[in-house]
Enzyme design. Structure first.
Site, PDB file in Angstrom:
ATOM      1  N   LYS A  13      42.602  37.254  37.907  1.00  0.00           N
ATOM      2  CA  LYS A  13      43.556  37.607  37.044  1.00  0.00           C
ATOM      3  C   LYS A  13      43.677  36.699  35.748  1.00  0.00           C
ATOM      4  O   LYS A  13      43.754  37.019  34.611  1.00  0.00           O
ATOM      5  CB  LYS A  13      44.884  37.396  37.804  1.00  0.00           C
ATOM      6  N   ARG A  88      55.657  39.179  42.085  1.00  0.00           N
ATOM      7  CA  ARG A  88      54.890  39.155  43.390  1.00  0.00           C
ATOM      8  C   ARG A  88      55.503  39.823  44.400  1.00  0.00           C
ATOM      9  O   ARG A  88      54.901  39.813  45.510  1.00  0.00           O
ATOM     10  CB  ARG A  88      54.672  37.659  43.587  1.00  0.00           C
ATOM     11  N   ARG A 127      35.668  28.424  42.950  1.00  0.00           N
ATOM     12  CA  ARG A 127      36.379  28.136  41.600  1.00  0.00           C
ATOM     13  C   ARG A 127      36.480  26.508  41.125  1.00  0.00           C
ATOM     14  O   ARG A 127      36.899  25.757  41.946  1.00  0.00           O
ATOM     15  CB  ARG A 127      37.800  28.774  41.584  1.00  0.00           C
ATOM     16  N   ARG A 160      41.298  23.274  42.725  1.00  0.00           N
ATOM     17  CA  ARG A 160      42.681  23.333  43.184  1.00  0.00           C
ATOM     18  C   ARG A 160      43.104  22.956  44.519  1.00  0.00           C
ATOM     19  O   ARG A 160      42.101  23.267  45.467  1.00  0.00           O
ATOM     20  CB  ARG A 160      43.124  24.826  42.885  1.00  0.00           C
ATOM     21  N   ARG A 171      47.007  33.002  51.666  1.00  0.00           N
ATOM     22  CA  ARG A 171      47.481  33.636  50.678  1.00  0.00           C
ATOM     23  C   ARG A 171      46.942  34.978  50.474  1.00  0.00           C
ATOM     24  O   ARG A 171      47.780  35.816  49.796  1.00  0.00           O
ATOM     25  CB  ARG A 171      46.702  32.937  49.244  1.00  0.00           C
TER      26      ARG A 171
HETATM   27  P1  AP5 Z   1      40.594  33.696  38.753  1.00  0.00           P
HETATM   28  O1  AP5 Z   1      40.594  34.560  37.596  1.00  0.00           O
HETATM   29  O2  AP5 Z   1      40.929  32.313  38.568  1.00  0.00           O
HETATM   30  O3  AP5 Z   1      41.363  34.307  39.872  1.00  0.00           O
HETATM   31  P2  AP5 Z   1      43.103  34.805  40.087  1.00  0.00           P
HETATM   32  O4  AP5 Z   1      43.018  36.329  40.307  1.00  0.00           O
HETATM   33  O5  AP5 Z   1      43.628  34.037  38.932  1.00  0.00           O
HETATM   34  O6  AP5 Z   1      43.211  33.885  41.312  1.00  0.00           O
HETATM   35  P3  AP5 Z   1      44.464  33.184  41.655  1.00  0.00           P
HETATM   36  O7  AP5 Z   1      43.826  32.148  42.834  1.00  0.00           O
HETATM   37  O8  AP5 Z   1      44.661  32.059  40.515  1.00  0.00           O
HETATM   38  O9  AP5 Z   1      45.657  33.856  42.122  1.00  0.00           O
HETATM   39  P4  AP5 Z   1      46.829  33.525  42.879  1.00  0.00           P
HETATM   40  O10 AP5 Z   1      47.483  34.685  42.461  1.00  0.00           O
HETATM   41  O11 AP5 Z   1      46.546  33.140  44.116  1.00  0.00           O
HETATM   42  O12 AP5 Z   1      47.154  32.304  42.511  1.00  0.00           O
HETATM   43  P5  AP5 Z   1      48.226  31.756  41.109  1.00  0.00           P
HETATM   44  O13 AP5 Z   1      47.923  30.665  40.435  1.00  0.00           O
HETATM   45  O14 AP5 Z   1      49.073  32.883  40.429  1.00  0.00           O
HETATM   46  O15 AP5 Z   1      39.097  33.661  39.594  1.00  0.00           O
HETATM   47  C1  AP5 Z   1      38.687  33.335  40.672  1.00  0.00           C
HETATM   48  C2  AP5 Z   1      37.411  32.696  40.518  1.00  0.00           C
HETATM   49  O16 AP5 Z   1      36.301  33.869  40.529  1.00  0.00           O
HETATM   50  C3  AP5 Z   1      37.084  31.840  39.432  1.00  0.00           C
HETATM   51  O17 AP5 Z   1      35.987  31.012  39.757  1.00  0.00           O
HETATM   52  C4  AP5 Z   1      36.406  32.873  38.414  1.00  0.00           C
HETATM   53  O18 AP5 Z   1      35.420  32.163  37.722  1.00  0.00           O
HETATM   54  C5  AP5 Z   1      35.743  33.902  39.489  1.00  0.00           C
HETATM   55  N1  AP5 Z   1      35.599  35.221  38.859  1.00  0.00           N
HETATM   56  C6  AP5 Z   1      36.592  35.841  38.019  1.00  0.00           C
HETATM   57  N2  AP5 Z   1      36.229  37.139  37.997  1.00  0.00           N
HETATM   58  C7  AP5 Z   1      34.979  37.274  38.470  1.00  0.00           C
HETATM   59  C8  AP5 Z   1      33.978  38.491  38.470  1.00  0.00           C
HETATM   60  N3  AP5 Z   1      34.448  39.453  38.026  1.00  0.00           N
HETATM   61  N4  AP5 Z   1      32.995  38.232  39.137  1.00  0.00           N
HETATM   62  C9  AP5 Z   1      32.281  36.951  39.672  1.00  0.00           C
HETATM   63  N5  AP5 Z   1      33.450  35.932  39.771  1.00  0.00           N
HETATM   64  C10 AP5 Z   1      34.555  36.052  39.024  1.00  0.00           C
HETATM   65  O19 AP5 Z   1      49.449  31.282  42.171  1.00  0.00           O
HETATM   66  C11 AP5 Z   1      49.178  30.216  43.224  1.00  0.00           C
HETATM   67  C12 AP5 Z   1      50.463  29.855  43.888  1.00  0.00           C
HETATM   68  O20 AP5 Z   1      51.841  29.490  43.140  1.00  0.00           O
HETATM   69  C13 AP5 Z   1      50.982  31.038  44.892  1.00  0.00           C
HETATM   70  O21 AP5 Z   1      49.946  30.836  46.163  1.00  0.00           O
HETATM   71  C14 AP5 Z   1      52.609  30.627  45.053  1.00  0.00           C
HETATM   72  O22 AP5 Z   1      52.580  29.512  45.887  1.00  0.00           O
HETATM   73  C15 AP5 Z   1      52.899  30.450  43.638  1.00  0.00           C
HETATM   74  N6  AP5 Z   1      53.387  31.332  42.937  1.00  0.00           N
HETATM   75  C16 AP5 Z   1      52.769  31.750  41.598  1.00  0.00           C
HETATM   76  N7  AP5 Z   1      53.325  32.822  41.090  1.00  0.00           N
HETATM   77  C17 AP5 Z   1      54.494  33.211  41.848  1.00  0.00           C
HETATM   78  C18 AP5 Z   1      55.435  33.979  42.090  1.00  0.00           C
HETATM   79  N8  AP5 Z   1      55.658  35.034  40.896  1.00  0.00           N
HETATM   80  N9  AP5 Z   1      56.146  34.009  43.072  1.00  0.00           N
HETATM   81  C19 AP5 Z   1      56.184  33.181  44.049  1.00  0.00           C
HETATM   82  N10 AP5 Z   1      55.237  32.172  44.153  1.00  0.00           N
HETATM   83  C20 AP5 Z   1      54.234  32.083  43.085  1.00  0.00           C
HETATM   84 MG    MG Z   2      44.979  32.681  38.623  1.00  0.00          MG
END
Ligand code: AP5
Ligand code: MG
Length: 214
Positions: A13, A88, A127, A160, A171
Protein backbone atom coordinates in the site's frame (compact mmCIF):
# COMPACT_ATOMS: atom_id res chain seq x y z
CA UNK A 1 -9.00 11.33 -7.70
CA UNK A 2 -10.38 10.15 -4.36
CA UNK A 3 -8.87 6.77 -3.63
CA UNK A 4 -8.82 4.23 -0.81
CA UNK A 5 -6.01 1.66 -0.72
CA UNK A 6 -7.00 -1.63 0.88
CA UNK A 7 -4.78 -4.63 1.46
CA UNK A 8 -3.11 -6.74 4.13
CA UNK A 9 0.08 -5.64 5.95
CA UNK A 10 3.00 -5.71 3.54
CA UNK A 11 0.82 -5.88 0.43
CA UNK A 12 2.48 -2.74 -0.94
CA UNK A 13 0.00 0.00 0.00
CA UNK A 14 2.64 2.51 1.07
CA UNK A 15 4.90 1.68 -1.88
CA UNK A 16 2.11 2.16 -4.42
CA UNK A 17 0.70 5.17 -2.56
CA UNK A 18 3.95 7.11 -3.06
CA UNK A 19 3.76 6.62 -6.84
CA UNK A 20 0.00 7.23 -7.11
CA UNK A 21 0.04 10.53 -5.19
CA UNK A 22 2.88 11.76 -7.38
CA UNK A 23 0.96 10.92 -10.55
CA UNK A 24 -2.29 12.55 -9.46
CA UNK A 25 -0.79 15.29 -7.29
CA UNK A 26 -2.94 14.46 -4.28
CA UNK A 27 -2.05 14.10 -0.58
CA UNK A 28 -1.09 10.69 0.85
CA UNK A 29 -3.05 10.14 4.06
CA UNK A 30 -1.68 7.12 5.92
CA UNK A 31 -3.14 6.59 9.38
CA UNK A 32 -0.17 4.34 10.22
CA UNK A 33 2.24 7.18 9.30
CA UNK A 34 0.18 9.67 11.34
CA UNK A 35 0.41 7.41 14.40
CA UNK A 36 4.16 6.81 13.90
CA UNK A 37 4.73 10.58 13.66
CA UNK A 38 2.81 11.04 16.92
CA UNK A 39 4.84 8.29 18.61
CA UNK A 40 8.05 10.01 17.48
CA UNK A 41 6.83 13.35 18.88
CA UNK A 42 5.67 11.71 22.12
CA UNK A 43 2.11 13.09 21.94
CA UNK A 44 -0.74 11.65 24.05
CA UNK A 45 -2.21 10.12 20.88
CA UNK A 46 1.15 8.51 20.10
CA UNK A 47 1.40 6.97 23.58
CA UNK A 48 -2.12 5.52 23.25
CA UNK A 49 -1.60 4.27 19.69
CA UNK A 50 1.75 2.61 20.44
CA UNK A 51 0.17 0.30 22.97
CA UNK A 52 -1.98 -1.24 20.22
CA UNK A 53 0.47 -1.01 17.31
CA UNK A 54 3.27 -2.86 19.12
CA UNK A 55 0.89 -5.78 19.66
CA UNK A 56 -0.25 -5.73 16.03
CA UNK A 57 -3.78 -4.70 17.03
CA UNK A 58 -5.94 -1.95 15.60
CA UNK A 59 -6.06 1.40 17.34
CA UNK A 60 -9.67 1.96 18.53
CA UNK A 61 -12.02 3.48 15.94
CA UNK A 62 -12.77 6.56 18.03
CA UNK A 63 -9.10 7.57 17.98
CA UNK A 64 -8.78 7.09 14.22
CA UNK A 65 -11.99 8.46 12.74
CA UNK A 66 -11.74 12.01 14.08
CA UNK A 67 -8.14 12.34 12.80
CA UNK A 68 -9.14 11.37 9.27
CA UNK A 69 -12.28 13.53 9.27
CA UNK A 70 -10.21 16.50 10.30
CA UNK A 71 -7.52 15.76 7.70
CA UNK A 72 -10.07 15.54 4.85
CA UNK A 73 -11.28 19.09 5.49
CA UNK A 74 -7.80 20.55 4.79
CA UNK A 75 -7.29 22.67 1.69
CA UNK A 76 -4.94 20.19 -0.03
CA UNK A 77 -7.73 17.56 -0.17
CA UNK A 78 -9.92 19.76 -2.39
CA UNK A 79 -8.80 18.02 -5.59
CA UNK A 80 -8.63 14.55 -4.15
CA UNK A 81 -6.73 12.37 -1.70
CA UNK A 82 -5.41 8.89 -1.20
CA UNK A 83 -6.31 7.06 2.02
CA UNK A 84 -3.73 4.37 2.89
CA UNK A 85 -4.73 2.05 5.74
CA UNK A 86 -8.06 3.75 6.43
CA UNK A 87 -10.80 2.58 6.71
CA UNK A 88 -9.89 -0.69 8.39
CA UNK A 89 -13.17 -1.68 10.02
CA UNK A 90 -16.77 -1.54 8.83
CA UNK A 91 -17.37 1.09 11.51
CA UNK A 92 -14.62 3.28 10.05
CA UNK A 93 -15.98 2.78 6.51
CA UNK A 94 -19.45 3.85 7.61
CA UNK A 95 -18.03 6.90 9.36
CA UNK A 96 -16.10 7.78 6.19
CA UNK A 97 -19.30 7.48 4.12
CA UNK A 98 -21.11 9.85 6.46
CA UNK A 99 -18.26 12.37 6.21
CA UNK A 100 -17.97 12.16 2.41
CA UNK A 101 -21.76 12.55 2.07
CA UNK A 102 -21.66 15.63 4.28
CA UNK A 103 -18.88 17.03 2.09
CA UNK A 104 -20.88 16.20 -1.06
CA UNK A 105 -18.12 14.03 -2.54
CA UNK A 106 -17.66 10.37 -3.54
CA UNK A 107 -14.79 7.92 -3.79
CA UNK A 108 -13.55 7.16 -7.32
CA UNK A 109 -12.23 3.73 -6.43
CA UNK A 110 -11.06 1.36 -3.72
CA UNK A 111 -7.86 -0.37 -4.83
CA UNK A 112 -7.55 -3.77 -3.19
CA UNK A 113 -3.95 -5.04 -3.33
CA UNK A 114 -3.91 -8.82 -2.94
CA UNK A 115 -1.02 -11.03 -1.78
CA UNK A 116 -0.78 -14.29 0.19
CA UNK A 117 0.44 -14.51 3.80
CA UNK A 118 3.85 -16.07 3.14
CA UNK A 119 4.93 -13.23 0.86
CA UNK A 120 3.46 -10.66 3.26
CA UNK A 121 5.61 -11.89 6.13
CA UNK A 122 8.75 -11.89 3.97
CA UNK A 123 8.00 -8.38 2.73
CA UNK A 124 7.29 -6.92 6.18
CA UNK A 125 10.32 -8.50 7.85
CA UNK A 126 12.67 -7.29 5.11
CA UNK A 127 11.25 -3.78 4.97
CA UNK A 128 13.55 -0.88 5.86
CA UNK A 129 12.48 2.76 6.12
CA UNK A 130 14.19 6.15 6.06
CA UNK A 131 13.40 8.19 9.18
CA UNK A 132 14.18 11.38 7.32
CA UNK A 133 12.13 11.15 4.11
CA UNK A 134 9.96 8.06 4.71
CA UNK A 135 11.24 6.20 1.63
CA UNK A 136 10.56 2.45 1.88
CA UNK A 137 12.99 -0.27 0.81
CA UNK A 138 13.24 -4.03 1.02
CA UNK A 139 16.53 -5.80 1.70
CA UNK A 140 15.82 -8.27 -1.14
CA UNK A 141 13.02 -6.94 -3.35
CA UNK A 142 13.87 -3.24 -3.40
CA UNK A 143 17.32 -2.69 -1.88
CA UNK A 144 18.91 0.75 -1.50
CA UNK A 145 21.99 1.51 -3.63
CA UNK A 146 24.22 1.41 -0.52
CA UNK A 147 23.32 -1.18 2.11
CA UNK A 148 21.47 0.31 5.09
CA UNK A 149 21.41 3.87 3.71
CA UNK A 150 18.62 5.87 2.06
CA UNK A 151 19.18 6.64 -1.64
CA UNK A 152 17.71 10.15 -1.22
CA UNK A 153 19.61 11.46 1.80
CA UNK A 154 22.01 8.68 2.96
CA UNK A 155 20.22 8.49 6.34
CA UNK A 156 20.61 5.09 8.08
CA UNK A 157 17.52 2.94 7.47
CA UNK A 158 15.49 1.45 10.32
CA UNK A 159 13.05 -1.40 10.85
CA UNK A 160 9.53 -0.74 12.17
CA UNK A 161 8.86 -2.02 15.72
CA UNK A 162 5.87 -4.02 14.44
CA UNK A 163 7.83 -5.71 11.62
CA UNK A 164 8.86 -8.75 13.64
CA UNK A 165 7.48 -12.10 12.50
CA UNK A 166 5.15 -12.72 15.44
CA UNK A 167 3.59 -9.25 15.27
CA UNK A 168 3.25 -9.42 11.48
CA UNK A 169 1.36 -12.72 11.88
CA UNK A 170 -1.02 -11.05 14.36
CA UNK A 171 -1.48 -8.09 11.99
CA UNK A 172 -2.43 -10.48 9.18
CA UNK A 173 -5.02 -12.21 11.41
CA UNK A 174 -6.42 -8.84 12.50
CA UNK A 175 -6.63 -7.85 8.83
CA UNK A 176 -8.53 -11.04 7.97
CA UNK A 177 -11.02 -10.61 10.81
CA UNK A 178 -11.59 -6.86 10.81
CA UNK A 179 -10.54 -5.38 7.47
CA UNK A 180 -11.22 -8.05 4.86
CA UNK A 181 -15.02 -7.57 5.23
CA UNK A 182 -14.50 -4.16 3.63
CA UNK A 183 -13.85 -5.82 0.27
CA UNK A 184 -17.49 -6.94 0.18
CA UNK A 185 -18.63 -3.61 1.64
CA UNK A 186 -17.06 -1.66 -1.24
CA UNK A 187 -17.78 -4.32 -3.84
CA UNK A 188 -21.50 -3.82 -3.18
CA UNK A 189 -20.96 -0.16 -3.99
CA UNK A 190 -19.21 -1.08 -7.26
CA UNK A 191 -15.95 0.53 -6.12
CA UNK A 192 -13.53 -2.41 -5.73
CA UNK A 193 -10.55 -2.65 -8.10
CA UNK A 194 -8.69 -5.90 -7.37
CA UNK A 195 -4.98 -5.81 -8.11
CA UNK A 196 -2.46 -8.67 -8.02
CA UNK A 197 0.17 -7.42 -5.54
CA UNK A 198 2.56 -10.32 -6.21
CA UNK A 199 3.82 -8.73 -9.43
CA UNK A 200 6.86 -6.41 -9.45
CA UNK A 201 6.35 -2.90 -8.02
CA UNK A 202 6.25 -1.08 -11.41
CA UNK A 203 3.82 -3.59 -12.88
CA UNK A 204 1.47 -3.29 -9.92
CA UNK A 205 1.54 0.49 -10.35
CA UNK A 206 0.64 0.26 -14.06
CA UNK A 207 -2.25 -2.10 -13.30
CA UNK A 208 -3.58 0.30 -10.62
CA UNK A 209 -3.46 3.33 -12.94
CA UNK A 210 -5.23 1.40 -15.71
CA UNK A 211 -7.93 0.25 -13.29
CA UNK A 212 -8.45 3.77 -11.89
CA UNK A 213 -8.71 5.35 -15.33
CA UNK A 214 -11.09 2.76 -16.83
P1 AP5 B 1 4.71 -1.52 1.92
O1 AP5 B 1 4.36 -0.76 0.69
O2 AP5 B 1 5.41 -0.82 3.00
O3 AP5 B 1 3.41 -2.32 2.46
P2 AP5 B 1 2.11 -1.80 3.16
O4 AP5 B 1 0.95 -2.45 2.50
O5 AP5 B 1 2.09 -0.32 3.27
O6 AP5 B 1 2.29 -2.50 4.56
P3 AP5 B 1 2.14 -1.92 6.03
O7 AP5 B 1 2.87 -2.90 6.91
O8 AP5 B 1 2.53 -0.49 6.12
O9 AP5 B 1 0.62 -2.08 6.25
P4 AP5 B 1 -0.09 -2.06 7.57
O10 AP5 B 1 -1.48 -1.90 7.12
O11 AP5 B 1 0.17 -3.23 8.45
O12 AP5 B 1 0.58 -0.85 8.38
P5 AP5 B 1 0.11 0.62 8.71
O13 AP5 B 1 1.29 1.46 8.81
O14 AP5 B 1 -0.99 1.01 7.82
O15 AP5 B 1 5.58 -2.78 1.42
C1 AP5 B 1 6.09 -3.74 2.33
C2 AP5 B 1 7.49 -4.19 1.88
O16 AP5 B 1 7.37 -4.92 0.65
C3 AP5 B 1 8.46 -3.03 1.57
O17 AP5 B 1 9.73 -3.41 1.98
C4 AP5 B 1 8.39 -2.86 0.05
O18 AP5 B 1 9.63 -2.39 -0.48
C5 AP5 B 1 8.11 -4.30 -0.42
N1 AP5 B 1 7.24 -4.36 -1.59
C6 AP5 B 1 6.12 -3.60 -1.84
N2 AP5 B 1 5.55 -3.95 -3.01
C7 AP5 B 1 6.32 -4.96 -3.52
C8 AP5 B 1 6.24 -5.74 -4.72
N3 AP5 B 1 5.24 -5.56 -5.61
N4 AP5 B 1 7.19 -6.68 -4.92
C9 AP5 B 1 8.19 -6.88 -4.02
N5 AP5 B 1 8.33 -6.16 -2.86
C10 AP5 B 1 7.40 -5.21 -2.62
O19 AP5 B 1 -0.51 0.42 10.16
C11 AP5 B 1 0.31 0.09 11.25
C12 AP5 B 1 -0.52 -0.02 12.52
O20 AP5 B 1 -1.14 1.25 12.79
C13 AP5 B 1 -1.67 -1.02 12.49
O21 AP5 B 1 -1.24 -2.33 12.81
C14 AP5 B 1 -2.60 -0.43 13.54
O22 AP5 B 1 -2.15 -0.73 14.83
C15 AP5 B 1 -2.45 1.08 13.33
N6 AP5 B 1 -3.42 1.62 12.37
C16 AP5 B 1 -3.15 2.22 11.18
N7 AP5 B 1 -4.29 2.59 10.56
C17 AP5 B 1 -5.30 2.22 11.38
C18 AP5 B 1 -6.71 2.32 11.29
N8 AP5 B 1 -7.33 2.87 10.23
N9 AP5 B 1 -7.45 1.84 12.31
C19 AP5 B 1 -6.88 1.28 13.40
N10 AP5 B 1 -5.55 1.15 13.55
C20 AP5 B 1 -4.76 1.61 12.54
MG1 MG C 1 2.19 1.07 4.86
Amino acid sequence: MRIVLLGPPGAGKGTQASAIVKKYNIPHISTGDIFRANIKEGTALGVQAKEYMDKGLLVPDELVVSIVKDRLTKEDCKNGFLLDGFPRTVNQAEALDVELNAMGIKLDGVVNIEADSQILIERAIGRRICKECGATYHIKFNPPKFEGLCDNDKTPLFQRDDDIEETVATRIKVYENQTQPLIEYYDKKGLILNVDGIKPIDEVFNIIVKALEK
